[in-house]
Design a protein around this motif. Structure first.
Motif, PDB file in Angstrom:
ATOM      1  N   ASP A  77      52.147  53.345  38.867  1.00  0.00           N
ATOM      2  CA  ASP A  77      51.584  52.194  38.149  1.00  0.00           C
ATOM      3  C   ASP A  77      52.608  51.518  37.247  1.00  0.00           C
ATOM      4  N   ASP A  90      56.320  48.318  42.432  1.00  0.00           N
ATOM      5  CA  ASP A  90      54.965  48.599  42.879  1.00  0.00           C
ATOM      6  C   ASP A  90      53.917  47.903  42.024  1.00  0.00           C
ATOM      7  N   ASP A 114      50.962  45.611  43.392  1.00  0.00           N
ATOM      8  CA  ASP A 114      49.600  46.000  43.078  1.00  0.00           C
ATOM      9  C   ASP A 114      48.839  44.860  42.408  1.00  0.00           C
TER      10      ASP A 114
END
Lengths: 787, 235
Positions: A248, A253, A257
């Motif tokens: 996260d 990423d 996301d």
């Protein structure tokens, strides 16, 4: 073909303009659903496959210098399936024929070939030999942006040592799908590249023999990431651990996301609005047709057609409209998806795109569109089924105009008969009028909300990137340098002014709440990189305390005057109690600010700086770049002026696309509602209007009634639309805000005015198109027609 | 002994308008026989159309019983009545009720699509003398022609009964005669039981029987020994 089907097709042909107006609104919903779902799937599948095949790690950690033997303890943690250590360091690159300094992120390659985790995908050439000292892999986009080919050479300043390298291969990496350089606001492959060097070379260059500073870990599917992260933090703490984190917080990423989430929200929020409006329009049109064909319905039943057959006949008319909408929507959706895929290719570096034709998205959007039309037509179709044939054959009872309070008020006002007719009609069909107003107000609200987004973005960029940060360039040092060395920086050619800033990784704690942050420390009176609050006022961190951004203070539940715990990371892991000296409201980041002397005292060190903000004389730039390429411990250079300009250009470009898309959407909604509304009025009132013409009313006077009602509805829709738009904007601002930024609610009168002008204009044009039919009204024929 | 097509017993129809009840039919007992041409006469509101609608399965009686041969219409549900209309009944209305978006041929096809043993649409149209105008839309035809299309549509399914509600009501006398001649010819050649409602008392001369209505009841039933051709009737 059966006669009933022929009737259906001819009805559809006769209604083509109205059907098209509805189909276009429906198509918007279908297209957006198809595009968002299709792209969410494509992007998600591609990412998942890429991560899976190239073993993208689950947990990441960085530290100052960890001895290699600690790796054994990390691999022994419950839930860790695999782990890999490496050396990671910024370097300044000198590309042949390029004046500007380029920043590179150097990663070490394990001795025994390629990495096991975050496996780079070889796009051309080969991996460097383990014992070669001048071989390097670079990321493909960087090579392409700079015109570098296999075998090309360039030099790099590795911690003060100039080294020559030869490119043996180009790769793509799952870690760098979205590649942001230090201080950058957008990917720029020309000035930022990733370099993979053999471990031996990297360790020697950065003095990391027998040690590592970057860790990637793959977890068992059943492992709990938080527990592993805590254990890793414990192990790395003595070695300057900067806090482990999951995917996260992995930069690349998290961007992908966020994009996936946005696509998902788009698919959930926008299509229902279009489907709702379409259902209303279908309801209005089919309702009118059923009314007009009342005797035909009776006839069909008298001829022996069953209730179900006649009911289905009208449902199929709605179905044809839906089919038209679905076809247009599929075409538009496919086109939009292709456009979006191109946009993604610009920002995201995937080796391939897994794009399976989203058959289920086509299916789902088609079924939803058909259901929408069916739902819209259901009321009328059921009434058709219920209508007894004997009743259907006799003319319908005239609508009952009753005198109610509003009516008595109207009478008191003594408007002209034409105005009275317009007003009575609104009051007579309150639900229809209300829904028309709602439909038109949605068009207004779409424009208000999209206009808000642009204004808010402008405001954020202006405050945060132009007013707060006024430096021409920023030098990033790793490791940081003593503040006294700033004098040397100030003496570099072309540097007019240099200001230092120090970043310290830390965990802030208040009770059981904690947050990993980077504390920014600077001298009072800093002029190039300032702290500004949301009202663009300069704020200085007071000596002896810490200044928190409002978002951070909220997350820590900290008030001014509270004392919070500050645990430094990455070196001296000491914990201190610090008083919150103030809270500052900002758009971007989780800012925590201290005065440089205060922080230096806590760290028990002479003041040091991580970043030097510069004001430059642009004429001396080439000379400056030449010197910087040789500067030790310089790990990055951000040319802020260029970065800001290209960021603003990109935003402008996106704003133009967004404005166009939303304007088209608003116009389609308006035309759908206004045109159909006017056509239906025209059909209901043909006799009435013809009677008025026979009585001696002029065309203009008769037109007034038709145009008046639609425009009155459109006018009434404005305040509703403004309110709805402001509400949507508020919702957007609240839901779009996150850890990183807060979107301010900025509503400008110009935004409301533009929205109203577009919608009123589109409504007027729609109704004028219908009005032209008044000119060809055959007065005698109309009066003879049996209602 | 003549073959009974329709039989009614104490049929009533009450319309409830909310404020008052209107007795459209107040107890009608009647028998209609195979192959006869019956004219129903009476002032507006005397119950003729209501009876026709009930016989045709378009409407339900409030009370009483109605039989079509051995089937009791009054016990049928909507589905049964639809089946009954589809298989046995042909309608002709005062305002023709053609579908304006369909040609003459296609309007007849509406019926042949769903009927059990229909004649080809062109045959039905030739029967009413419109063989040359099959591809015309209703708007391109005169009132008499439109009504004859409606008759063609009604007979195309080879119905056992033909129910005509004011078939000449919207026509001038000359075209009215053409329409009535078509009806009489069909009655004679096919033996279809034909019921014609009219305001025009002169038309009664073409019927086998004449039933006079008043205030929802049958006032008088006359039998004609001889029938005049429509062209011989004085309008």
């Amino acid at each position: 073909m059966e006669a009933l089907d022929l009737k259906l097709l001819r009805s559809f042909r006769r209604l083509w303009a109205q059907a098209l107006a509805i189909a276009l609104v429906l198509a918007c919903g279908v297209a957006i659903l198809l595009m968002a779902f299709g792209m969410e799937r494509a992007l998600g599948d591609t990412r998942d496959a890429y991560y899976e095949r190239n073993r993208f790690a689950d947990v990441f950690a960085r530290a100052t210098r960890v001895p290699d033997h600690e790796m054994g303890r990390i691999l022994a943690i419950d839930g860790v399936r695999a782990g890999e250590a490496r050396v990671e360091h910024y370097a300044i690159l000198d590309l042949p024929g390029k004046v500007e300094t380029v920043t590179g992120l150097v990663l070490s390659l394990p001795v025994n070939g390629g990495p096991f985790l975050n496996v780079p995908l070889l796009r051309s050439g080969r991996l460097p030999e383990a014992d070669a000292s001048d071989e390097v892999l670079v990321n493909e986009p960087f090579a392409e942006a700079n015109g570098l080919a296999l075998g090309d050479r360039f030099s790099a300043n590795l911690d003060g040592n100039r080294r020559e390298f030869r490119i043996t291969g180009t790769v793509l990496s799952p870690e760098f799908i979205y590649t942001l350089g230090p201080g950058a606001l957008m990917p720029d492959n020309e000035t930022f590249g990733i370099l993979w060097l053999p471990e031996r070379v990297a360790e020697a260059a950065f003095d990391m023999q027998g040690a590592f500073n970057s860790l990637s870990v793959k977890l068992d599917p059943t492992a709990r990431a938080e527990e592993v992260i805590d254990r890793i933090d414990d192990i790395l703490a003595p070695y300057g651990g900067l806090g482990a984190h999951g995917r996260d917080l992995q930069l690349s990423d998290s961007f992908i996301d966020a994009e996936l989430k946005q696509l998902h929200n788009t698919a959930l929020i926008l299509p229902p609005i279009f489907f709702g409006i379409s259902a209303f329009l279908v309801n209005m049109v089919i309702g009118r047709i059923v009314l007009l064909e009342r005797s035909e319905i009776g006839l069909l039943k008298a001829l022996g057609y069953s209730n179900a057959e006649v009911c289905l006949h009208y449902l199929m008319l709605a179905g044809l409209i839906a089919c038209l909408g679905v076809l247009i929507g599929w075409a538009a959706g496919s086109w939009l998806a292709r456009g979006l895929a191109q946009l993604y290719a610009q920002f995201y570096e995937f080796p391939y795109l897994i794009f399976r034709t989203p058959i289920d998205a086509y299916g789902l959007s088609g079924v939803l569109a058909l259901l929408t039309a069916g739902l819209g037509a259901a009321q009328s179709a059921l009434a058709v089924a219920r209508l007894a044939p004997a009743v259907a054959m006799s003319p319908p009872a005239p609508p009952r105009f009753k005198r109610n309070i509003i009516d008595r008020m109207l009478t008191r006002l003594r408007p002209s008969q034409a105005v009275m007719m317009v007003l009575r009609s609104l009051v007579r069909w309150p639900i229809r009028s209300g829904l028309s107003i709602l439909g038109l107000s949605l068009a207004v609200s779409v424009l208000v909300a999209s206009g808000f987004f642009q204004d808010a973005l402008d405001e954020m960029v202006e405050t945060s990137f132009y007013q707060a940060n006024r430096q021409d360039a920023a030098l990033i040092f790793s490791p940081e340098i003593p503040e006294t060395a700033l004098a040397d920086v100030a003496n570099l050619p072309g540097v007019i002014k240099a200001e230092g800033q120090f970043y310290q990784a830390a965990v802030l704690r208040n009770g059981n709440l904690s947050k990993d942050v980077s504390i920014e420390a600077r001298r009072p009176g800093a002029d190039l990189a300032r702290i500004l609050d949301a009202d663009a006022r300069v704020v200085e961190p007071p000596a002896g305390g810490i200044l928190l951004s409002e978002r951070l203070a909220d997350q820590l539940a900290a008030q001014p005057g509270d004392t919070i715990e500050v645990e430094f990371k990455g070196g001296r892991n000491e914990t201190h109690q610090v008083r919150v000296s103030g809270i500052v409201r900002q758009y971007f980041g989780l800012g925590a600010y201290m005065e440089l002397d205060t922080l230096s005292a806590l760290l028990r060190q002479a003041p040091r700086v991580t970043t030097a903000h510069l004001r430059l004389d642009h004429n001396a730039l080439p000379e400056l770049h030449t010197l910087l390429k040789e500067t030790p411990s310089l790990s990055g250079l951000s040319m802020m002026t260029e970065i800001r300009q290209s960021f603003r250009d990109t935003i402008r470009q996106n704003v133009i696309i967004m404005t166009t898309v939303y304007s088209v959407i608003a116009v389609l909604i308006t035309v759908g509602v206004a045109y159909n509304g006017a056509r239906i009025q025209m059909s209901e009132r043909a006799r009435e209007l013809a009677s008025l013409r026979i009585l001696g009313f002029t065309r203009a006077e008769v037109s007034f009634i038709l145009v008046g009602e639609t425009m009155l509805l459109a006018l009434l829709a404005q305040p509703v639309g403004w309110l709805l738009g402001a509400g949507i904007a508020k919702l957007l601002a609240e839901t779009s805000s996150n850890d990183i930024y807060a979107i301010p609610l900025i509503l400008k009168p110009a935004g409301f005015a533009t929205a109203s002008l577009v919608v009123l204009g589109a409504a007027l044009i729609s109704v004028l198109v219908v009005r032209r039919r008044l000119d060809s009204l055959d007065l005698v024929q109309v009066m003879k027609t049996r209602e | 002994m003549r073959d009974v097509v329709f039989k009614t017993e104490g049929v009533t129809k009450v319309y409830d308008t909310g404020t008052q009840k209107v007795h459209a039919l107040a107890g009608v007992d009647l028998e209609l026989f195979t192959g006869e041409l019956v004219v129903l006469l009476g002032p507006s509101g005397s119950g003729k159309s209501t009876l026709l609608n009930i016989l045709g399965g378009l409407d339900h009686a409030t009370d009483g019983r109605v039989w079509f041969r051995d089937q009791e219409l009054t016990t049928m549900n909507d589905r049964g009545l639809t089946r009954y209309r589809r298989d046995h009944v042909g309608f002709v209305f005062q305002f023709y009720n053609l579908v304006p978006s369909l040609t003459a041929w296609e309007n007849v096809q509406l019926v042949t699509d769903v009927a059990r043993n229909p004649m080809p649409p062109e045959e039905a149209l030739k029967e009413v003398g419109l063989g040359a105008r099959m591809d015309h839309f209703p708007a391109e035809m005169s009132g008499g022609e439109q009504q004859r299309v409606a008759i063609a549509r009604a007979i195309a399914k080879r119905p056992e009964i033909l129910l005509c509600d004011e078939p000449t009501g919207a026509l001038d006398s000359k075209t009215g005669v053409q329409v009535l001649e078509a009806l009489q010819r069909i009655n004679e050649t096919t033996g279809t039981t034909t019921v014609v409602i009219t305001h025009n008392a002169a038309i009664r001369q073409m019927a086998h029987r004449v039933i006079w209505f008043q205030d929802g009841k049958i006032r008088l039933v006359e039998e004609n020994d001889t029938q005049l051709a429509p062209s011989e009737i004085e309008w």
